[in-house]
Design an enzyme around this catalytic site. Structure first.
Site, short mmCIF file in Angstrom:
data_model
loop_
_atom_site.label_atom_id
_atom_site.label_comp_id
_atom_site.label_asym_id
_atom_site.label_seq_id
_atom_site.Cartn_x
_atom_site.Cartn_y
_atom_site.Cartn_z
N ASN A 102 0.87 -1.18 0.00
CA ASN A 102 0.00 0.00 0.00
C ASN A 102 0.91 1.23 0.00
O ASN A 102 1.49 1.57 1.02
CB ASN A 102 -0.88 -0.03 1.25
CG ASN A 102 -1.66 1.26 1.44
OD1 ASN A 102 -1.78 2.07 0.50
ND2 ASN A 102 -2.20 1.47 2.63
N LYS A 113 0.17 4.26 -0.32
CA LYS A 113 -0.48 5.46 0.23
C LYS A 113 -0.23 6.66 -0.71
O LYS A 113 -0.13 6.46 -1.92
CB LYS A 113 0.01 5.74 1.64
CG LYS A 113 -0.04 4.49 2.53
CD LYS A 113 0.13 4.79 3.97
CE LYS A 113 0.20 3.50 4.75
NZ LYS A 113 0.14 3.68 6.18
N HIS A 152 -9.30 1.02 4.81
CA HIS A 152 -8.03 1.26 5.51
C HIS A 152 -8.28 2.22 6.67
O HIS A 152 -9.12 3.13 6.56
CB HIS A 152 -7.00 1.85 4.54
CG HIS A 152 -5.62 1.87 5.13
ND1 HIS A 152 -5.23 2.84 6.01
CD2 HIS A 152 -4.57 1.02 5.00
CE1 HIS A 152 -3.98 2.59 6.40
NE2 HIS A 152 -3.56 1.50 5.80
N GLU A 165 -6.78 4.69 7.69
CA GLU A 165 -6.63 6.12 7.36
C GLU A 165 -7.88 6.65 6.66
O GLU A 165 -8.24 7.82 6.84
CB GLU A 165 -5.36 6.31 6.51
CG GLU A 165 -4.11 6.13 7.38
CD GLU A 165 -2.88 5.61 6.66
OE1 GLU A 165 -2.83 5.67 5.43
OE2 GLU A 165 -1.97 5.12 7.36
N GLU A 211 -5.21 -5.08 10.59
CA GLU A 211 -4.22 -4.03 10.77
C GLU A 211 -4.49 -3.28 12.08
O GLU A 211 -5.32 -2.35 12.09
CB GLU A 211 -4.28 -3.04 9.61
CG GLU A 211 -3.97 -3.66 8.27
CD GLU A 211 -3.39 -2.63 7.30
OE1 GLU A 211 -2.30 -2.87 6.79
OE2 GLU A 211 -4.01 -1.58 7.09
N GLY A 235 2.55 2.25 10.63
CA GLY A 235 3.48 3.37 10.44
C GLY A 235 4.15 3.82 11.72
O GLY A 235 4.76 4.89 11.76
N SER A 257 3.61 -2.22 10.31
CA SER A 257 5.07 -2.21 10.49
C SER A 257 5.70 -3.58 10.20
O SER A 257 6.63 -3.99 10.88
CB SER A 257 5.44 -1.73 11.90
OG SER A 257 4.99 -0.39 12.08
N GLY A 298 4.98 1.28 4.72
CA GLY A 298 6.31 1.87 4.57
C GLY A 298 7.31 0.99 3.84
O GLY A 298 8.02 1.45 2.94
#
Ligand code: PEP
Length: 250
Positions: A9, A11, A95, A97, A167, A173, A212, A234
């Site tokens: 992902n 982002k 997600h 976010e 998640e 993150g 992570s 990330g």
């Protein structure tokens, strides 16, 4: 036997140049990965370039979100058919976010999942608790509520060709990964909840861990019986790290 899936992902990261470099790097190392599915989810505007560069490779691609509408006056939205037009196989829905910054409800996320599936895309349904919820001991209730919204809307069969990503929000993150045991416990809970409706669907549905994940913790996480791969933020932005996770899944 479930085939692992590792999905990146990206982002809201990247430029045309960095996308080309990243995809080039992933393509160069992907031949070693024969026993796992691999996909990347770039920002919408980079999907045409991704299609161009990945067409004919074993790497799939997809969107990070989609609209529940099929077309019309919905400024800024992207329909499932548009993702189809650019060869997407996957799309992430729900997600954390999106849930946090765009106030997406469980019901809206379930509708997005159904819209994606109706268009032939494989939706990746994200679920997971915040730190406060974990500390309050309500992780299972939260995940159950998020999952049940889909099962109530579209039935348990909708998970046959779909993917769930657990998640924990506190691990996204932050560099804090759930321990393999913590993750396995929630994955087993999710699979059990699906199994209460259909043992067959539960046995086949892929449940990814996200939060992570890195090359050095991927093997232990994916080695757990109910963890079928990873949704990677990330670490999916560096070809070497992403390939390291794909190799662990392999
Ligand atoms: C994510 O955003 O889906 C994610 C798992 O991010 P990260 O790997 O950076 O924690």
């Amino acid at each position: 036997m479930r085939r692992p899936l590792v999905a990146g992902n990206w982002k809201m990261n990247g430029s045309l140049e960095s996308v080309r470099n990243l995809l080039d790097g992933i393509k160069r190392g992907i031949d070693e990965v024969k026993n796992a599915d691999v996909a990347v989810c770039p920002p919408f505007v980079f999907i045409p370039e991704t299609e161009k560069l990945l067409a004919g490779s074993v790497i799939g691609w997809g969107g990070q979100d989609l609209s529940i509408e099929s077309s019309g006056a919905y400024t800024g939205e992207v329909a499932a058919s548009m993702l189809n037009d650019f060869g997407c196989q996957y799309v992430i829905v729900g997600h954390s976010e999106r849930r946090t910054y765009h106030a997406e409800s469980d019901e809206l996320v379930a509708k997005k999942y159904a819209a994606a599936q109706a268009a032939g895309l494989v939706p990746i349904l994200c679920v997971g608790e915040t730190l406060e919820e974990r500390e309050a001991g309500v992780t299972e209730q939260v995940v159950a509520r998020q999952l049940d919204a889909l099962i109530n809307l579209a039935g348990v069969e909708s998970l046959t060709d779909g993917v769930i990503a657990y998640e924990p929000v506190w691990a996204i993150g932050t560099g804090k990964t759930a321990t393999p045991e913590q993750a396995q416990d929630v994955h087993a809970f999710i699979r059990g909840r699906v199994a209460a409706k259909s043992a067959e669907v539960a046995d086949g549905v892929r449940i990814l861990y996200g939060g992570s994940m890195k090359p050095d913790n991927a093997k232990e996480l994916i080695g757990k019986p109910d963890i079928d791969g990873g949704l990677i933020g990330g670490a999916s932005l560096k070809a070497e790290d992403f390939l390291g996770i794909c190799t662990a899944a392999n």
